[in-house]
Motif scaffolding. Structure first.
Motif, PDB file in Angstrom:
ATOM      1  N   GLY A  30       0.788  -1.219   0.000  1.00 59.91           N
ATOM      2  CA  GLY A  30       0.000   0.000   0.000  1.00 59.91           C
ATOM      3  C   GLY A  30       0.823   1.272   0.000  1.00 59.91           C
ATOM      4  N   SER A  31       2.152   1.153  -0.095  1.00 56.24           N
ATOM      5  CA  SER A  31       3.014   2.326  -0.072  1.00 56.24           C
ATOM      6  C   SER A  31       4.149   2.140  -1.065  1.00 56.24           C
ATOM      7  N   SER A  32       4.555   3.222  -1.708  1.00 57.33           N
ATOM      8  CA  SER A  32       5.709   3.184  -2.609  1.00 57.33           C
ATOM      9  C   SER A  32       6.988   3.622  -1.901  1.00 57.33           C
ATOM     10  N   LEU A  33       6.872   3.974  -0.636  1.00 55.24           N
ATOM     11  CA  LEU A  33       8.022   4.443   0.134  1.00 55.24           C
ATOM     12  C   LEU A  33       8.962   3.282   0.453  1.00 55.24           C
ATOM     13  N   VAL A  34      10.254   3.500   0.281  1.00 54.56           N
ATOM     14  CA  VAL A  34      11.279   2.518   0.639  1.00 54.56           C
ATOM     15  C   VAL A  34      12.265   3.184   1.591  1.00 54.56           C
ATOM     16  N   ARG A  35      12.455   2.579   2.761  1.00 53.65           N
ATOM     17  CA  ARG A  35      13.434   3.067   3.728  1.00 53.65           C
ATOM     18  C   ARG A  35      14.716   2.252   3.594  1.00 53.65           C
ATOM     19  N   ARG A  36      15.857   2.925   3.634  1.00 55.02           N
ATOM     20  CA  ARG A  36      17.153   2.256   3.502  1.00 55.02           C
ATOM     21  C   ARG A  36      17.955   2.439   4.787  1.00 55.02           C
ATOM     22  N   TYR A  37      18.564   1.324   5.247  1.00 49.15           N
ATOM     23  CA  TYR A  37      19.326   1.327   6.488  1.00 49.15           C
ATOM     24  C   TYR A  37      20.713   0.721   6.246  1.00 49.15           C
ATOM     25  N   PRO A  38      21.787   1.523   6.308  1.00 48.46           N
ATOM     26  CA  PRO A  38      23.143   0.984   6.177  1.00 48.46           C
ATOM     27  C   PRO A  38      23.461   0.059   7.352  1.00 48.46           C
ATOM     28  N   CYS A  39      24.124  -1.065   7.057  1.00 50.00           N
ATOM     29  CA  CYS A  39      24.445  -2.055   8.092  1.00 50.00           C
ATOM     30  C   CYS A  39      25.942  -2.385   8.092  1.00 50.00           C
ATOM     31  N   GLY A  40      26.784  -1.411   7.780  1.00 47.78           N
ATOM     32  CA  GLY A  40      28.213  -1.619   7.778  1.00 47.78           C
ATOM     33  C   GLY A  40      28.679  -2.369   6.548  1.00 47.78           C
ATOM     34  N   THR A  41      29.681  -3.214   6.735  1.00 50.34           N
ATOM     35  CA  THR A  41      30.223  -4.016   5.641  1.00 50.34           C
ATOM     36  C   THR A  41      30.138  -5.488   5.999  1.00 50.34           C
ATOM     37  N   VAL A  42      30.390  -6.347   5.010  1.00 47.44           N
ATOM     38  CA  VAL A  42      30.357  -7.785   5.257  1.00 47.44           C
ATOM     39  C   VAL A  42      31.325  -8.159   6.370  1.00 47.44           C
ATOM     40  N   GLY A  43      32.513  -7.548   6.351  1.00 45.17           N
ATOM     41  CA  GLY A  43      33.526  -7.857   7.358  1.00 45.17           C
ATOM     42  C   GLY A  43      33.292  -7.197   8.696  1.00 45.17           C
ATOM     43  N   GLN A  44      32.568  -6.076   8.701  1.00 45.98           N
ATOM     44  CA  GLN A  44      32.270  -5.362   9.939  1.00 45.98           C
ATOM     45  C   GLN A  44      30.798  -4.970   9.936  1.00 45.98           C
ATOM     46  N   LEU A  45      29.969  -5.949  10.253  1.00 42.39           N
ATOM     47  CA  LEU A  45      28.529  -5.728  10.238  1.00 42.39           C
ATOM     48  C   LEU A  45      28.092  -4.830  11.390  1.00 42.39           C
ATOM     49  N   LYS A  46      27.137  -3.974  11.091  1.00 42.84           N
ATOM     50  CA  LYS A  46      26.484  -3.158  12.106  1.00 42.84           C
ATOM     51  C   LYS A  46      25.042  -3.641  12.201  1.00 42.84           C
ATOM     52  N   GLN A  47      24.759  -4.486  13.183  1.00 42.30           N
ATOM     53  CA  GLN A  47      23.447  -5.120  13.288  1.00 42.30           C
ATOM     54  C   GLN A  47      22.374  -4.070  13.608  1.00 42.30           C
ATOM     55  N   PRO A  48      21.276  -4.059  12.847  1.00 38.77           N
ATOM     56  CA  PRO A  48      20.193  -3.104  13.125  1.00 38.77           C
ATOM     57  C   PRO A  48      19.547  -3.384  14.481  1.00 38.77           C
ATOM     58  N   LYS A  49      19.427  -2.365  15.313  1.00 36.06           N
ATOM     59  CA  LYS A  49      18.815  -2.503  16.627  1.00 36.06           C
ATOM     60  C   LYS A  49      17.798  -1.384  16.843  1.00 36.06           C
ATOM     61  N   GLN A  50      16.524  -1.755  16.934  1.00 34.69           N
ATOM     62  CA  GLN A  50      15.447  -0.812  17.249  1.00 34.69           C
ATOM     63  C   GLN A  50      15.467   0.400  16.323  1.00 34.69           C
ATOM     64  N   LEU A  51      15.574   0.149  15.034  1.00 36.16           N
ATOM     65  CA  LEU A  51      15.571   1.237  14.055  1.00 36.16           C
ATOM     66  C   LEU A  51      14.129   1.580  13.679  1.00 36.16           C
ATOM     67  N   PRO A  52      13.781   2.858  13.613  1.00 41.69           N
ATOM     68  CA  PRO A  52      12.389   3.252  13.378  1.00 41.69           C
ATOM     69  C   PRO A  52      11.940   3.012  11.940  1.00 41.69           C
ATOM     70  N   LEU A  53      10.715   2.509  11.796  1.00 39.11           N
ATOM     71  CA  LEU A  53      10.100   2.322  10.476  1.00 39.11           C
ATOM     72  C   LEU A  53       9.155   3.498  10.216  1.00 39.11           C
ATOM     73  N   SER A  54       9.721   4.663  10.133  1.00 38.52           N
ATOM     74  CA  SER A  54       8.925   5.889  10.006  1.00 38.52           C
ATOM     75  C   SER A  54       8.143   5.908   8.703  1.00 38.52           C
ATOM     76  N   ASP A  55       6.862   6.295   8.791  1.00 38.97           N
ATOM     77  CA  ASP A  55       5.981   6.490   7.640  1.00 38.97           C
ATOM     78  C   ASP A  55       5.657   5.202   6.890  1.00 38.97           C
ATOM     79  N   LEU A  56       5.953   4.056   7.481  1.00 38.98           N
ATOM     80  CA  LEU A  56       5.555   2.766   6.908  1.00 38.98           C
ATOM     81  C   LEU A  56       4.455   2.202   7.803  1.00 38.98           C
ATOM     82  N   HIS A  57       3.211   2.275   7.323  1.00 38.40           N
ATOM     83  CA  HIS A  57       2.073   1.972   8.186  1.00 38.40           C
ATOM     84  C   HIS A  57       1.372   0.652   7.861  1.00 38.40           C
TER      85      HIS A  57
END
Length: 258
Positions: free
Chosen positions: A55-82
């Motif tokens: 129901g939405s064309s909005l796409v949110r993008r979240y950088p997660c570091g690199t393959v060798g140094q991953l930054k695990q997503p923790k409690q990241l907001p899904l703003s405007d995705l309802h």
């Protein structure tokens, strides 16, 4: 705006390498655990998660570091995705030899655990999603991996009624099937493909409903495709006794005699 990346030569990333949880809230938030195991991806390649919803064309993008140094997503907001149906993609993007080239992708990842605001896992062949549709009551939304039945969010109880009420079900679902099966055939999909995209799932569903379990015809045989679709829709109506259930609902009383 999401910057497009060159997908030439990309490889499929297993969805099992990502475990996602979505928590209720305003806005909702998500956490993920990414584990590539022993796969030899370039350790310097960027890792990105993208999120959207039906129901939405909005796409949110979240950088997660690199393959060798991953930054695990923790409690990241899904703003405007309802929307209740939220789906994720994980992308591995080259940062060295061909900057921006998509090395690998896992698409249509469903959250494993959710709160009450979000659907978890794959929920049937036609998920229902509430959406702002103005004066329109329902419409179909076709995405790469799924097709959704959107219903007007400003009609109280419609999303529940459209799933189970015999009046809604018998009036809407045959036409939904015609539209989806026709488009699935035109996509050129095969019901035996090792793929969980909606055209494959729907054509396999149609073949199972067909009285002779016939494969769908090729897209260039329009007449045969229409005939196959009508046979499948008729079989669906008979299986669910749509006319009988509509009459039994009492809605049709006073509109003519048997």
């Amino acid at each position: 705006m999401i910057k497009r990346v060159n997908s030439l030569g990309r490889k499929r990333v297993s969805r099992d390498c990502v475990a996602i949880a979505v928590d209720d809230g305003d806005p909702r938030s998500f956490s993920a655990n990414i584990d590539f195991g022993e796969h030899a991806w370039d350790p310097n390649a960027s890792v990105v998660m993208e999120v959207t919803c039906a129901g939405s064309s909005l796409v949110r993008r979240y950088p997660c570091g690199t393959v060798g140094q991953l930054k695990q997503p923790k409690q990241l907001p899904l703003s405007d995705l309802h929307g209740q149906n939220v789906f994720f993609s994980l992308k591995i993007i080259d940062r060295s030899e061909h900057i921006g080239r998509l090395l690998g992708v896992a698409e249509n990842i469903k959250p494993l655990t959710t709160g009450k605001q979000t659907v978890s896992g794959r929920k049937g062949i036609l998920p229902v999603e509430r959406a702002p549709l103005g004066q329109e009551l329902w419409k179909l939304e076709f995405r790469d991996h799924d097709v959704y039945l959107l219903v007007n969010e400003n009609v109280p109880g419609l999303s529940e009624s459209i799933r189970s009420d015999p009046v809604f079900f018998s009036l809407i679902y045959p036409q939904v099937m015609r539209q989806v099966l026709t488009r699935a055939i035109n996509e050129g999909a095969e019901p035996d493909e090792n793929d969980d995209r909606w055209p494959v799932l729907w054509l396999a569903f149609g073949r199972k409903l067909h009285p002779d379990h016939e494969d769908p015809p090729p897209p260039d045989d329009t007449e045969a495709a229409e005939e196959w679709t009508e046979i499948v829709v008729q079989s669906f109506c008979e299986l669910h006794e749509l006319r009988s259930k509509f009459v039994s609902s009492g809605y049709a009383s006073g509109y003519g005699d048997e």
